[in-house]
Design a protein around this motif. Structure first.
Motif, mmCIF file in Angstrom:
data_model
loop_
_atom_site.group_PDB
_atom_site.id
_atom_site.type_symbol
_atom_site.label_atom_id
_atom_site.label_comp_id
_atom_site.label_asym_id
_atom_site.label_seq_id
_atom_site.Cartn_x
_atom_site.Cartn_y
_atom_site.Cartn_z
ATOM 1 N N TYR A 117 1.895 -0.958 4.085
ATOM 2 C CA TYR A 117 0.938 -2.072 3.156
ATOM 3 C C TYR A 117 -0.400 -1.417 3.122
ATOM 4 C CZ TYR A 117 4.426 -5.916 3.409
ATOM 5 O OH TYR A 117 5.581 -6.686 3.333
ATOM 6 N N THR B 25 -1.136 0.390 0.413
ATOM 7 C CA THR B 25 -1.530 -0.382 -1.235
ATOM 8 C C THR B 25 -2.537 -0.854 -1.143
ATOM 9 O OG1 THR B 25 -0.532 -2.316 0.072
ATOM 10 C CG2 THR B 25 1.129 -0.510 -1.259
ATOM 11 N N ASP B 26 -3.544 -1.208 -0.265
ATOM 12 C CA ASP B 26 -4.830 -1.858 -0.023
ATOM 13 C C ASP B 26 -5.851 -1.699 -1.250
ATOM 14 O OD1 ASP B 26 -4.129 -3.580 2.029
ATOM 15 O OD2 ASP B 26 -4.710 -2.443 3.585
ATOM 16 N N ARG C 196 1.054 1.190 -6.811
ATOM 17 C CA ARG C 196 1.609 0.490 -5.565
ATOM 18 C C ARG C 196 2.893 0.832 -5.149
ATOM 19 N NH1 ARG C 196 -0.767 -5.388 -7.397
ATOM 20 N NH2 ARG C 196 -3.022 -4.729 -6.657
ATOM 21 N N THR D 157 8.393 -5.314 -1.528
ATOM 22 C CA THR D 157 7.082 -4.825 -0.941
ATOM 23 C C THR D 157 6.241 -4.835 -2.145
ATOM 24 O OG1 THR D 157 8.068 -3.850 0.975
ATOM 25 C CG2 THR D 157 5.707 -3.301 0.241
ATOM 26 N N VAL E 30 3.017 -7.379 -2.704
ATOM 27 C CA VAL E 30 1.662 -6.896 -3.060
ATOM 28 C C VAL E 30 1.184 -7.556 -4.418
ATOM 29 C CG1 VAL E 30 0.087 -5.103 -3.325
ATOM 30 C CG2 VAL E 30 2.007 -5.030 -1.654
ATOM 31 N N ASP E 31 2.023 -7.384 -5.365
ATOM 32 C CA ASP E 31 1.592 -8.039 -6.664
ATOM 33 C C ASP E 31 1.173 -9.499 -6.713
ATOM 34 O OD1 ASP E 31 2.042 -5.629 -7.790
ATOM 35 O OD2 ASP E 31 3.834 -6.061 -8.634
ATOM 36 N N THR F 291 -0.104 -11.266 -4.007
ATOM 37 C CA THR F 291 -1.180 -11.633 -3.257
ATOM 38 C C THR F 291 -2.531 -11.088 -3.319
ATOM 39 O OG1 THR F 291 -0.293 -9.770 -1.692
ATOM 40 C CG2 THR F 291 0.660 -11.781 -1.232
ATOM 41 N N ARG G 123 -3.722 -11.475 2.038
ATOM 42 C CA ARG G 123 -2.395 -10.234 1.734
ATOM 43 C C ARG G 123 -1.825 -10.100 3.212
ATOM 44 N NH1 ARG G 123 -4.133 -6.081 -2.052
ATOM 45 N NH2 ARG G 123 -3.169 -7.809 -3.430
ATOM 46 N N GLN H 232 1.919 -10.762 4.129
ATOM 47 C CA GLN H 232 2.740 -9.685 4.576
ATOM 48 C C GLN H 232 3.365 -9.777 5.902
ATOM 49 O OE1 GLN H 232 -0.283 -6.642 3.802
ATOM 50 N NE2 GLN H 232 0.549 -6.443 1.502
#
Length: 431
Positions: free
Chosen positions: A137, A140-141, A148, A351, A355-356, A358, A363, A367
Motif C-alpha cells: 500500500y 500507492t499513496d 496503482r 488491492t 485503493v480506488d 478509499t 485509507r 486497508q
C-alpha cells in the motif's frame, strides 16, 4: 533532489517533488521487501514440518500457518491504525521488527522443544508477514489511479528475490543450524529473524518524508479547492471495498489451504527438504514474480477482469493438485505455480479496487481492516486444511479449494452490473 529534511509544505506545493517522493518511496519499499520476502518464506516452508516434528502428528500441522496468519490479522489491524495516525514508516517498521524478534523465539522453542513457546512465537511472527503484505500500500499513496496497479506490482515483485531464495536455502540453513546445535528445521527462522529486522531498519531509517502523511496533506489541499458529492462517493466506495475485500479474502483462503498441506503431502510420498523447498520456492515465485505484468493488466484491462482470471486460475490449480501423482515433482510444481499465479491476480486486482474506493483520510485504517479479514481467512484455511487432509485426503482439499474459488465469478458479475448502473446515473446527472 528530495532530501529527508524537505518540509511537508514544500512537497505539497510542488508536483515535481511529489513525483520524486513517489519514486523514492517505491525504491525504499523495494529494498525492504527483498529482506521481508525471505522472512515471509521461512514460516511458510518449514512451519508445518517443525510442528509435526515436535507434536508427532499430522493432525495439527496446519496450526503453525493458522497461528502465523492469525497473528498477521491482529498485526494488520494495529499496523493500519498506527499508519493512519503516525504514517507508514512507524507502522510497517514496527511490524517487521516484531516479526524478527519473534523468529528468534521460534528458534529458542525448537532448541528447548517447547511447543507453547513455538505457538506463541509464531503468533507474533505474523507481524512481519502483515508488514510484508501491507508494504504494497505504501507505494500507492502518491500514485495516480492509472499507476496503482503498477505500484502494487513493484512492491510485490521485489518480494520475489527474498521469497524465492528463502525456501531454496532450507537445506543450507538446516546445515548451519545443525552446526551450532540448533534443530535443522529451525534454521530458516534464523534467516527469517535477520531478514525481518533488516527490513524494519530500512523503513525506519529511510522512509522520510512519510508518503501517507504527504498524501493526506495533498488530499486536504484538494478538498479546500473543490466541492464534492459525498453521497455518490460514499456508495461507490462501499461497493469497491466489499468487492476488493472479498476477492482478496477468498483467494487467500484457497491459496493458504492448499499450500499449507503440500509439504506434508510431499513428505508422505518420500520427497526430502530440498524438493519441498524447490516446490514452495517456485510457488512463492509465482505469487510475486508475475506482478509487474499483472499490475499493468489490472490498470489496462480492469480490476474485475483480472479478479475473474484469479478464480479460474485457482480452479485449475486445485484440479491439477488433486490429480497429481504424489511422486511426480513436475506436476506438483505446475499445481503450485498455478496456485501462486491465481493468488497474484486476486491480490493485485483486489488491492487496486480497495485503493480506488478509499481516500487518504481513512485509507490506512480501511486497508488494515481488509488485511485483517485476509489474514483471518488464511488462518481458517490453514487450520481446516490439516483437519481435512487428516480425515480425508489432499486431493479432496485441492478440489474443494478450486471449486470454492468459483464464488468470485458471481460477485464480479454483480459488481460489473452495479458499475454500469452507477455510470448511467452519473451520465444523466451530467446531461
Amino acid at each position: 533532489m528530495l532530501g529527508n529534511k524537505t518540509t511537508m509544505e514544500e512537497i505539497v506545493a510542488s508536483p515535481e517533488k511529489v513525483h520524486q517522493l513517489y519514486r523514492r518511496t517505491l525504491m525504499i519499499v523495494v529494498f525492504s521487501q527483498i529482506f521481508g520476502g525471505a522472512g515471509l518464506a521461512a514460516g511458510i516452508t518449514v512451519g508445518a514440518l517443525l510442528a509435526k516434528d515436535m507434536l508427532g502428528t499430522d493432525a495439527y500441522s496446519g496450526v503453525p500457518v493458522a497461528l502465523l496468519t492469525l497473528g498477521s490479522a491482529g498485526a494488520a489491524y494495529l499496523i493500519g491504525r498506527m499508519s493512519q495516525r503516525y504514517g507508514r514508516r512507524i507502522g510497517l517498521a514496527g511490524g517487521f521488527l516484531t516479526g524478527g524478534i519473534s523468529a528468534l523465539g521460534v528458534v529458542l522453542a525448537a532448541v528447548t522443544n517447547n511447543v507453547w513457546l513455538l505457538f506463541f512465537s509464531l503468533l507474533f511472527y505474523g507481524a512481519g508477514t502483515a508488514s510484508n503484505l501491507q508494504a504494497r500500500y505504501a507505494g500507492t499513496d502518491l500514485a495516480s489511479a492509472k499507476q496503482r496497479g503498477k505500484a502494487i506490482s513493484i512492491a510485490l515483485v521485489s518480494t520475489t528475490l527474498g521469497a524465492v531464495a528463502g525456501p531454496n536455502l532450507v537445506g543450507v540453513m538446516g546445515e548451519f543450524a545443525d552446526s551450532i546445535g540448533v534443530p535443522s528445521l529451525a534454521g530458516p527462522f534464523i534467516l527469517g529473524a535477520a531478514a525481518f529486522i533488516l527490513a524494519g531498519l530500512v523503513l525506519l531509517v529511510f522512509m522520510k518524508p512519510d508518503p501517507l502523511l504527504v498524501s493526506k496533506a495533498l488530499d486536504n489541499e484538494k478538498r479546500i479547492d473543490s466541492d464534492k458529492t459525498p453521497d455518490t462517493t460514499h456508495v461507490k466506495n462501499n461497493r469497491g471495498i466489499i468487492v476488493g475485500g472479498f476477492v482478496m479474502v477468498l483467494t487467500q483462503m484457497v491459496m493458504v489451504a492448499i499450500m499449507t498441506m503440500t509439504p506434508i503431502h510431499m513428505g508422505h510420498h518420500g520427497h526430502g527438504l530440498d524438493a519441498i523447498g524447490l516446490v514452495i520456492g517456485i510457488h512463492i515465485g509465482a505469487m510475486y514474480l508475475p506482478s509487474l505484468v499483472t499490475g499493468v493488466l489490472v490498470d489496462k484491462v480492469g480490476r474485475t477482469t483480472m479478479a475473474s482470471a484469479a478464480g479460474v486460475t485457482l480452479l485449475l490449480a486445485g484440479l491439477v493438485a488433486a490429480t497429481a501423482p504424489g511422486n511426480n515433482l513436475f506436476v506438483l510444481i505446475l499445481a503450485l505455480t498455478l496456485l501462486g499465479l491465481g493468488w497474484n491476480f486476486g491480490l493485485i486486482s483486489g488491492t487496486a479496487t480497495i485503493v480506488d474506493a478509499t481516500t487518504p483520510s481513512t485509507r490506512a485504517k480501511v486497508q488494515g481492516t481488509m488485511d485483517v479479514m485476509v489474514a483471518l481467512s488464511g488462518a481458517t484455511g490453514g487450520m481446516l486444511s490439516g483437519m481435512v487432509v487428516s480425515h480425508s485426503s489432499y486431493s479432496l482439499l485441492s478440489i474443494g479449494g478450486g471449486l470454492l474459488s468459483l464464488l468470485l465469478l458471481p460477485l464480479i458479475i454483480w459488481a460489473s452490473r452495479d458499475n454500469v448502473a452507477v455510470k448511467r446515473v452519473k451520465n444523466k446527472k451530467t446531461a
